[in-house]
Design a protein around this motif. Sequence first.
Motif, mmCIF file in Angstrom:
data_model
loop_
_atom_site.group_PDB
_atom_site.id
_atom_site.type_symbol
_atom_site.label_atom_id
_atom_site.label_comp_id
_atom_site.label_asym_id
_atom_site.label_seq_id
_atom_site.Cartn_x
_atom_site.Cartn_y
_atom_site.Cartn_z
ATOM 1 N N ARG A 114 0.844 -1.198 0.000
ATOM 2 C CA ARG A 114 0.000 0.000 0.000
ATOM 3 C C ARG A 114 0.881 1.251 0.000
ATOM 4 O O ARG A 114 0.598 2.229 -0.701
ATOM 5 C CB ARG A 114 -0.915 -0.025 1.228
ATOM 6 N N GLY A 115 1.954 1.217 0.778
ATOM 7 C CA GLY A 115 2.887 2.361 0.807
ATOM 8 C C GLY A 115 3.506 2.595 -0.567
ATOM 9 O O GLY A 115 3.625 3.741 -1.030
ATOM 10 N N GLU A 116 3.890 1.507 -1.230
ATOM 11 C CA GLU A 116 4.484 1.652 -2.566
ATOM 12 C C GLU A 116 3.472 2.228 -3.548
ATOM 13 O O GLU A 116 3.794 3.108 -4.352
ATOM 14 C CB GLU A 116 4.994 0.295 -3.063
ATOM 15 N N ALA A 117 2.229 1.723 -3.483
ATOM 16 C CA ALA A 117 1.206 2.217 -4.416
ATOM 17 C C ALA A 117 0.901 3.687 -4.149
ATOM 18 O O ALA A 117 0.631 4.460 -5.082
ATOM 19 C CB ALA A 117 -0.054 1.361 -4.314
ATOM 20 N N THR A 118 0.993 4.095 -2.895
ATOM 21 C CA THR A 118 0.803 5.512 -2.571
ATOM 22 C C THR A 118 1.928 6.333 -3.206
ATOM 23 O O THR A 118 1.697 7.409 -3.781
ATOM 24 C CB THR A 118 0.785 5.705 -1.033
ATOM 25 N N GLY A 119 3.151 5.821 -3.128
ATOM 26 C CA GLY A 119 4.276 6.486 -3.797
ATOM 27 C C GLY A 119 4.056 6.578 -5.302
ATOM 28 O O GLY A 119 4.430 7.563 -5.949
ATOM 29 N N CYS A 120 3.413 5.553 -5.855
ATOM 30 C CA CYS A 120 3.157 5.532 -7.306
ATOM 31 C C CYS A 120 2.190 6.649 -7.713
ATOM 32 O O CYS A 120 2.320 7.227 -8.794
ATOM 33 C CB CYS A 120 2.582 4.180 -7.716
ATOM 34 N N ILE A 121 1.240 6.945 -6.845
ATOM 35 C CA ILE A 121 0.311 8.048 -7.122
ATOM 36 C C ILE A 121 1.123 9.338 -7.266
ATOM 37 O O ILE A 121 0.915 10.136 -8.186
ATOM 38 C CB ILE A 121 -0.739 8.160 -5.990
ATOM 39 N N GLY A 122 2.077 9.517 -6.359
ATOM 40 C CA GLY A 122 2.948 10.697 -6.424
ATOM 41 C C GLY A 122 3.735 10.759 -7.726
ATOM 42 O O GLY A 122 3.979 11.838 -8.276
ATOM 43 N N MET A 123 4.131 9.588 -8.242
ATOM 44 C CA MET A 123 4.869 9.547 -9.516
ATOM 45 C C MET A 123 3.999 10.125 -10.641
ATOM 46 O O MET A 123 4.466 10.904 -11.465
ATOM 47 C CB MET A 123 5.244 8.109 -9.888
ATOM 48 N N PHE A 124 2.753 9.715 -10.664
ATOM 49 C CA PHE A 124 1.849 10.212 -11.715
ATOM 50 C C PHE A 124 1.619 11.711 -11.561
ATOM 51 O O PHE A 124 1.611 12.454 -12.548
ATOM 52 C CB PHE A 124 0.523 9.427 -11.705
ATOM 53 N N GLU A 125 1.457 12.158 -10.316
ATOM 54 C CA GLU A 125 1.201 13.596 -10.105
ATOM 55 C C GLU A 125 2.418 14.422 -10.492
ATOM 56 O O GLU A 125 2.299 15.483 -11.118
ATOM 57 C CB GLU A 125 0.792 13.839 -8.648
ATOM 58 N N TYR A 126 3.587 13.930 -10.138
ATOM 59 C CA TYR A 126 4.803 14.682 -10.461
ATOM 60 C C TYR A 126 5.043 14.690 -11.977
ATOM 61 O O TYR A 126 5.349 15.730 -12.566
ATOM 62 C CB TYR A 126 5.994 14.051 -9.735
ATOM 63 N N ALA A 127 4.868 13.519 -12.602
ATOM 64 C CA ALA A 127 5.091 13.440 -14.055
ATOM 65 C C ALA A 127 4.084 14.301 -14.821
ATOM 66 O O ALA A 127 4.385 14.799 -15.912
ATOM 67 C CB ALA A 127 5.030 11.988 -14.520
ATOM 68 N N ALA A 128 2.891 14.493 -14.237
ATOM 69 C CA ALA A 128 1.905 15.372 -14.891
ATOM 70 C C ALA A 128 2.495 16.780 -15.023
ATOM 71 O O ALA A 128 2.384 17.427 -16.076
ATOM 72 C CB ALA A 128 0.611 15.396 -14.082
ATOM 73 N N GLY A 129 3.142 17.247 -13.962
ATOM 74 C CA GLY A 129 3.791 18.570 -14.026
ATOM 75 C C GLY A 129 4.883 18.586 -15.077
ATOM 76 O O GLY A 129 5.055 19.576 -15.809
ATOM 77 N N LEU A 130 5.621 17.477 -15.171
ATOM 78 C CA LEU A 130 6.731 17.422 -16.129
ATOM 79 C C LEU A 130 6.232 17.438 -17.574
ATOM 80 O O LEU A 130 6.910 17.949 -18.465
ATOM 81 C CB LEU A 130 7.590 16.179 -15.883
ATOM 82 N N ALA A 445 28.368 5.079 -7.521
ATOM 83 C CA ALA A 445 26.990 4.591 -7.411
ATOM 84 C C ALA A 445 26.041 5.671 -7.899
ATOM 85 O O ALA A 445 26.280 6.862 -7.679
ATOM 86 C CB ALA A 445 26.658 4.231 -5.959
ATOM 87 N N GLY A 446 24.960 5.243 -8.539
ATOM 88 C CA GLY A 446 23.988 6.194 -9.086
ATOM 89 C C GLY A 446 23.055 6.778 -8.035
ATOM 90 O O GLY A 446 22.447 7.818 -8.253
ATOM 91 N N ARG A 447 22.907 6.064 -6.914
ATOM 92 C CA ARG A 447 22.069 6.608 -5.828
ATOM 93 C C ARG A 447 22.846 6.511 -4.533
ATOM 94 O O ARG A 447 23.503 5.505 -4.266
ATOM 95 C CB ARG A 447 20.770 5.796 -5.694
ATOM 96 N N PHE A 448 22.749 7.549 -3.714
ATOM 97 C CA PHE A 448 23.532 7.605 -2.484
ATOM 98 C C PHE A 448 22.652 8.039 -1.334
ATOM 99 O O PHE A 448 21.804 8.907 -1.493
ATOM 100 C CB PHE A 448 24.671 8.627 -2.645
ATOM 101 N N TRP A 449 22.863 7.421 -0.189
ATOM 102 C CA TRP A 449 22.127 7.849 1.006
ATOM 103 C C TRP A 449 23.126 8.136 2.122
ATOM 104 O O TRP A 449 24.059 7.365 2.349
ATOM 105 C CB TRP A 449 21.173 6.745 1.445
ATOM 106 N N SER A 455 15.646 5.605 0.678
ATOM 107 C CA SER A 455 14.607 6.636 0.497
ATOM 108 C C SER A 455 14.487 6.920 -0.992
ATOM 109 O O SER A 455 15.430 6.686 -1.757
ATOM 110 C CB SER A 455 14.942 7.939 1.215
ATOM 111 N N GLY A 456 13.345 7.454 -1.381
ATOM 112 C CA GLY A 456 13.156 7.750 -2.805
ATOM 113 C C GLY A 456 11.975 8.657 -3.015
ATOM 114 O O GLY A 456 11.372 9.132 -2.054
ATOM 115 N N GLY A 457 11.645 8.887 -4.244
ATOM 116 C CA GLY A 457 10.519 9.743 -4.577
ATOM 117 C C GLY A 457 10.613 10.122 -6.034
ATOM 118 O O GLY A 457 11.594 9.787 -6.699
ATOM 119 N N PRO A 458 9.595 10.809 -6.544
ATOM 120 C CA PRO A 458 9.567 11.076 -7.980
ATOM 121 C C PRO A 458 10.560 12.125 -8.453
ATOM 122 O O PRO A 458 10.867 12.185 -9.633
ATOM 123 C CB PRO A 458 8.135 11.574 -8.210
#
Length: 501
Positions: A114-130, A445-449, A455-458
Amino acid sequence: MDTQTSTRTPPPEPRTFGFYVGGQPVAAGEREVFERASPGHGVPVTRIPTCSAQDVDMAVAVAREAFEDRRWSGLSGADRAAVLLKTADIMRARLDEIAYWESLENGKPIAQARGEATGCIGMFEYAAGLARALHGDSFNNLGDSMFGLVTREPVGVVGLITPWNFPFLILCERVPYILASGCTMVTKPSEMTSATTLMLAEILTEAGLPDGVMNVVTGPGSTVGTAMTEHMDIDMLSFTGSTAVGRLCVEASARSNFKKLGLELGGKNPQIVFADADLEDAADGVAFGIAFNTGQCCVSGSRLIVERSVADEFARLVADKMSKIRIGDPLDENTQAGAITTDAQNRVIMSYIAKGQEEGATLAYGGEQLDLGMGQYVSPALFTGVTGDMAIARDEIFGPVLTVQEFDTVDDAIAIANDTVYGLAASVWTKNIDKALTVTRRVKAGRFWVNTTLSGGPELPLGGFKQSGWGREAGMMGVEEYTQVKSTHIEIGKRSPWVDG
Ligand code: NAD
């Protein structure tokens, strides 16, 4: 370790899906049907058609027509954004359903799904702006008689092949960006986890995506995937999966039409812990980094590289954290780590746990096959006394297996971290800003924490160095990746003649 069972149950009958072409599901008909069993329960949950190479041809032809008639690429960014935003709304309304089928096919805990799918909603919203922000460049400095334009155009028909570990998240880190660019697409999910990809196709249609823009073919990589990698009419292939299959994609591209490739491949990611770190926080992060998604995660922190002076104490702290992870029924809301997704992967993980001991490493914690009376479960394994030449330190195991190596200096830590063919992700734990920045700058490395992990996000792009891949997904780069650049010179006024007279 605490084991869980749930009151929520798998469906009484497996759910039947069609594949998806031209804005509608296509029933299996005469095709074979693959019945997928839930890895957490061992009961059949979905029935998915096995497509043929001809089905791939049909889906690509539909995507080609949808691209060439400009039903999607010809819309304004604002109109494309409206569809992506509507998709996000429908996903929100169907969140529980998406999480349920994702958890069933993959074996991941439902709360995580459910947490991942919630993050996916954010992906669509962010990509809409893009979709609205995407733009080119201009050159007004070429002299009075010349003007230069740099425009971006969608690359065309995109093939998208995804793995089984994050079926919906990886899909949604790509689809909205591909659509924002104006491309059309044919997607192939892993044969193990097709349900939520087919659900997304249906949601996109409901949200107003023109028919034929997003198509889904289902079935194994060896047939359906190969037909895509070799296809003469797919302009770009975005592949996420193993480095071995990534190599096949490169070869197939060279053999066929030189399709552009985006590759997101394997990793063997370091977790570097300095003695001055908040060791309690770091131990929690390290346990999370290897046990999350049962270590079936391309960015899992699978190599703990810890300063020698605190190594024993830190290994004990990590083992203690591992012992408290709630492993069990993926449908239980309290479960933190669920089932191993495939039988084959379960065998791979157990074989590496045996190999680590044969190689002379010490299994300091876990590494057992757990009997919960259903499905396949493994307790996270902690190996100490590991050297850099051991297979458990070199190979991507793709399971909850953590190796511990010790270092004395910053240079040692960096050298051990870089001693791999991969370069996907890395984490560093320290309260010293100089060490944090030096390590971040020098580890490939392509991603660093820093003082966190996974952690991640759109907003931030994703991708690997070295043999972890080519290109970037998500962020503005994730849209630009699916475009090609056209340079246009425009003469102003009368041409100065080349031919005399
Ligand atoms: P995989 O490479 O076996 O399969 C991935 C996808 O490719 C599946 O859809 C599969 O059906 C398809 N496929 C298999 N053989 C193919 C072929 N010959 N031609 C075309 N397609 C083919 O990987 P997997 O086992 O599903 O996933 C695990 C791997 O994926 C791990 O190596 C992991 O690191 C990697 N991964 C990487 C990322 C990332 O973003 N870098 C994310 C998730 C997983």
